[in-house]
Scaffold this active site. Sequence first.
Site, mmCIF file in Angstrom:
data_model
loop_
_atom_site.group_PDB
_atom_site.id
_atom_site.type_symbol
_atom_site.label_atom_id
_atom_site.label_comp_id
_atom_site.label_asym_id
_atom_site.label_seq_id
_atom_site.Cartn_x
_atom_site.Cartn_y
_atom_site.Cartn_z
ATOM 1 N N VAL A 51 -7.879 9.690 3.907
ATOM 2 C CA VAL A 51 -8.832 9.706 5.022
ATOM 3 C C VAL A 51 -8.400 8.722 6.104
ATOM 4 O O VAL A 51 -8.499 9.017 7.302
ATOM 5 C CB VAL A 51 -10.268 9.388 4.533
ATOM 6 C CG1 VAL A 51 -11.243 9.316 5.709
ATOM 7 C CG2 VAL A 51 -10.736 10.438 3.527
ATOM 8 N N CYS A 52 -7.896 7.573 5.705
ATOM 9 C CA CYS A 52 -7.552 6.501 6.645
ATOM 10 C C CYS A 52 -6.628 6.932 7.785
ATOM 11 O O CYS A 52 -6.911 6.617 8.947
ATOM 12 C CB CYS A 52 -6.946 5.312 5.906
ATOM 13 S SG CYS A 52 -8.082 4.547 4.736
ATOM 14 N N PRO A 53 -5.539 7.659 7.514
ATOM 15 C CA PRO A 53 -4.664 7.997 8.647
ATOM 16 C C PRO A 53 -5.336 8.912 9.665
ATOM 17 O O PRO A 53 -4.994 8.873 10.848
ATOM 18 C CB PRO A 53 -3.453 8.666 7.995
ATOM 19 C CG PRO A 53 -3.910 9.109 6.657
ATOM 20 C CD PRO A 53 -4.979 8.131 6.247
ATOM 21 N N ILE A 56 -7.192 6.336 11.878
ATOM 22 C CA ILE A 56 -6.291 5.426 12.575
ATOM 23 C C ILE A 56 -5.546 6.151 13.690
ATOM 24 O O ILE A 56 -5.447 5.652 14.816
ATOM 25 C CB ILE A 56 -5.323 4.764 11.572
ATOM 26 C CG1 ILE A 56 -6.117 3.875 10.602
ATOM 27 C CG2 ILE A 56 -4.241 3.971 12.290
ATOM 28 C CD1 ILE A 56 -5.335 3.415 9.392
#
Length: 180
Positions: A51-53, A56
């Site tokens: 999920v993070c990328p 970001i």
Amino acid sequence: MAERMVAKQAPRFEMDAVLPNKEFGKVSLEENMKNDKWTVLYFYPMDFTFVCPTEITSLSDRYDEFEDLDAEVIGVSTDTIHTHKAWINTPRDMNGLGELRYALAADTNHSVARDYGVLIEEEGIALRGLFIISPEGELMYSVVNHNNIGRDVDETLRVLQALQTGGLCPANWKPGQKTL
């Protein structure tokens, strides 16, 4: 019971970071305040996840809009600057970040995540916390998500613009609409 942070001075921080030019440097709230900038500080759990990328890179792709609003974006996890740099050097189509337009900071001693109330102590990682801080250092907005849910860049920009009006913004207010 958690202590209220919004409408108080934000916890000050200085962290090592990977800068947009891929060099190592420092980021700090004091520097943003000195430069009369708003700070959009967000925490994410860890590098090389799924999920993070999406968050970001979405923030990076829209960085010009934050810059137009005199805001500096700072992403933070408890990973090291070396892990951050390896992730930035990994292409997006390989679950990497590729080029980023803002700094990724390393909160390796967990003190900033703890100060902002987003540290999951037993795991040593942060929840998805997002904080908007005025150029005077006042914490104006705070939202914390479960780590399974990504944040909305449109909503972050909308809230930043609402805060910058200095007025009372009703429910569903959009930039360009009248305040109360």
